[in-house]
Design an enzyme around this catalytic site. Structure first.
Site, short mmCIF file in Angstrom:
data_model
loop_
_atom_site.label_atom_id
_atom_site.label_comp_id
_atom_site.label_asym_id
_atom_site.label_seq_id
_atom_site.Cartn_x
_atom_site.Cartn_y
_atom_site.Cartn_z
N HIS A 60 3.26 -2.71 6.87
CA HIS A 60 2.17 -1.79 6.51
C HIS A 60 2.06 -0.63 7.50
CE1 HIS A 60 -0.12 -4.29 3.50
NE2 HIS A 60 0.67 -5.20 4.01
N GLU B 275 1.47 3.99 2.67
CA GLU B 275 1.99 3.58 3.98
C GLU B 275 3.52 3.65 3.95
OE1 GLU B 275 -1.95 0.75 4.29
OE2 GLU B 275 0.01 -0.20 4.47
N HIS C 280 0.87 -1.18 0.00
CA HIS C 280 0.00 0.00 0.00
C HIS C 280 0.91 1.23 0.00
CE1 HIS C 280 -3.00 -2.90 2.02
NE2 HIS C 280 -3.23 -2.85 0.71
N GLU D 152 2.02 -3.60 11.53
CA GLU D 152 1.28 -2.34 11.37
C GLU D 152 1.90 -1.25 12.23
OE1 GLU D 152 -1.74 -3.69 8.67
OE2 GLU D 152 -1.09 -1.70 9.34
#
Ligand code: GEM
Ligand code: ZN
Length: 375
Positions: free
Chosen positions: A259, A169, A166, A335
Site C-alpha cells: 500500500h 497507491e 487501493h 506502507e
C-alpha cells in the site's frame, strides 16, 4: 491552455482555467463513493510563464492531513516524474509551476498505467518458471491476474504478495515491478536460491478498474477492497473473492499486502497483532522480519507507523488480518509514503517510483532469510 484528464488513471475537473495564474480545479470522487485524493491530469498549450493551479477541494479530501509537507509530481515525458513547488493553505492545494515545454502532466504520485501493467505481466510470463493465470473478471470486465513464479513441492513454502487494493497507491505496483523483476532474474543468486524454497503467487494490481478510473481507494462499485476480506462477494468485490479463493486452494505461508500512505512520511509495515490467534510465534516472525529489513536498507524504519491493535480487536475485513488469522502465518501490510521517506530524504524526487522498485528488491532479500522459518 487546455487541461484534461480523459485518459487511463486520469482524475481532475476543471472549474476555471481562464487565468493561468489562478486556475481552479477539483478532484473527482471515486465512483459511488465519497473517497477522493488521487489526481492525474495534463496541461497542454502551456506558455512559459508561471501557472498557479489550485485544487480547491483538497481540504475535504479523504486524508487532508496528508497535504501539509506534500509536493505534487510532474512529468514532460510520462516517464521521469519530479516534485514541483506545492503548498496547502488548509483548503486549497496550490501547485506553482512554469512549464519549459508545451505539455506537462501532474499527479499525486508517479502513475502506473494499465498498459504498463499488461506489458509487465506478459514480459514476466516469458520466463520459464512463470505462469500468468487469470482468476476471473472485475465488475468492469478486466482480468484479475496472478503471476505464479516457481513450483510447489515438498517442504516448499507458499508466498503471496498482493498490491494496489487501493488504486491511487501506485507506489505499490512500482514495488511489485521491482520485486518480480528480481525474482525472475536468472543471474540473481538470492532469487534463484529463494525459488528452491518457495513458490510465489503475485498480484501486482488487485484493483485494475479503480486504477483506470482514476480512483483513490475503491473499485468500480465504490467498494474499499481492504474492508472486504471477511466476506467478499462476486457482486461487490470479485477482486478479493477470486484472490481469496485461490489462497484457500493453494495455501499461504507468508502474505505481504502492498500500500501507500498519504500522511506518514516513512516506509513501514503493519502487523496483525490484534487477531484472535496471535501468539509469540507470529510476534517473533514479525520482529525478525522487521529486524532483517532494518539491516538490509535505511529505506525502512520501525519507529513510526500505525497504532497497534489491542489483542483481539483486529478488523478481520482487512487483508493481512484475515490472512494472518485464517492461515496462522506471517502477514504484513507494507506502507510507502506519498511524500518522502524522511529517514533518507531526496529533495528532488521525494519518495518515487524508482525507490519503490528498489525497496521491492530489498524485501526479496528479507524473504530469503525467513523462508525456512515460516512454519
Ligand atoms: C490500511 S491497512 C489498515 C491498518 N490499520 C490497522 N488498524 N492495522 C487501510 O486499508 O486502511 C492500508 C492502506 O490503506 O494503506
Ligand atoms: Zn492502501
Amino acid at each position: 491552455m487546455h487541461i484534461s484528464a480523459k485518459f487511463d488513471g486520469g482524475n481532475i475537473k476543471v472549474i476555471d482555467a481562464e487565468d493561468e495564474r489562478n486556475i481552479a480545479l477539483e478532484i473527482v470522487k471515486d465512483h459511488q463513493s465519497d473517497f477522493y485524493q488521487w489526481f492525474h491530469f495534463k496541461l497542454a498549450n502551456a506558455r512559459p510563464t508561471e501557472h498557479v493551479l489550485n485544487i480547491v477541494n483538497a481540504g475535504n479530501s479523504a486524508y487532508a492531513d496528508g497535504w501539509p509537507g506534500y509536493r505534487a509530481v510532474a512529468s514532460y515525458d510520462r516517464v521521469y516524474w519530479f516534485r514541483v513547488p506545492t503548498e496547502f493553505d488548509g483548503e486549497k492545494l496550490i501547485i506553482s509551476f512554469t512549464p519549459e515545454y508545451d505539455s506537462v502532466y501532474f499527479a499525486y504520485f508517479a502513475p502506473y498505467s494499465y498498459e504498463r501493467h499488461q506489458d509487465f505481466l506478459h514480459r514476466a510470463q516469458l520466463e520459464a518458471n512463470c505462469q500468468l493465470q487469470v482468476l476471473g473478471e472485475t465488475l468492469d470486465g478486466r482480468e484479475i491476474s496472478v503471476l505464479k513464479i516457481g513450483q510447489a513441492g515438498e517442504g516448499k513454502r507458499v508466498v503471496w504478495l498482493t498490491a494496489r487494493q487501493h488504486p491511487g497507491e501506485t507506489m505499490a505496483e512500482w514495488f511489485m515491478e521491482g520485486f518480480i523483476d528480481r525474482l525472475i532474474d536468472k543471474a540473481d543468486g538470492v532469487a534463484r536460491s529463494l525459488l528452491d524454497h518457495a513458490v510465489f503467487y503475485l498480484v501486482p494490481n488487485m484493483n485494475p478498474d479503480g486504477s483506470v478510473r482514476g480512483h483513490l481507494r475503491t473499485n468500480a462499485a465504490g467498494v474499499n477492497l481492504n474492508r472486504e476480506w471477511a466476506d467478499p462477494s462476486m457482486a461487490k468485490s470479485p477482486e478479493v473473492y477470486l484472490v481469496r479463493k485461490k489462497m484457500l486452494e493453494v495455501g499461504v505461508d507468508l502474505h505481504l499486502d502492498v500500500h501507500g500512505d498519504e500522511s506518514i512520511p516513512v516506509n513501514f509495515v503493519d502487523g496483525c497483532e490484534g487477531i484472535p490467534s496471535y501468539d509469540q510465534r507470529q510476534k517473533t516472525l514479525e520482529d525478525n522480519f522487521k529486524a532483517l529489513l532494518l539491516a538490509i536498507t535505511p529505506e525502512f524504519q520501525d519507529q513510526r507507523g500505525y497504532d497497534k491493535d489491542a489483542p483481539g480487536t483486529a478488523d478481520l475485513s482487512i487483508a493481512t488480518n484475515w490472512v494472518g488469522e485464517r492461515f496462522k502465518c506471517l502477514a504484513l501490510t507494507i506502507e510507502m509514503p506519498f511524500k518522502d521517506h524522511d529517514e533518507l530524504p531526496d529533495d528532488r524526487m521525494g519518495w518515487s517510483d524508482q525507490r519503490s522498485r528498489v525497496l521491492g528488491r530489498d524485501f526479496l532479500t528479507a524473504i530469503r532469510h525467513v523462508v525456512g522459518k515460516l512454519r
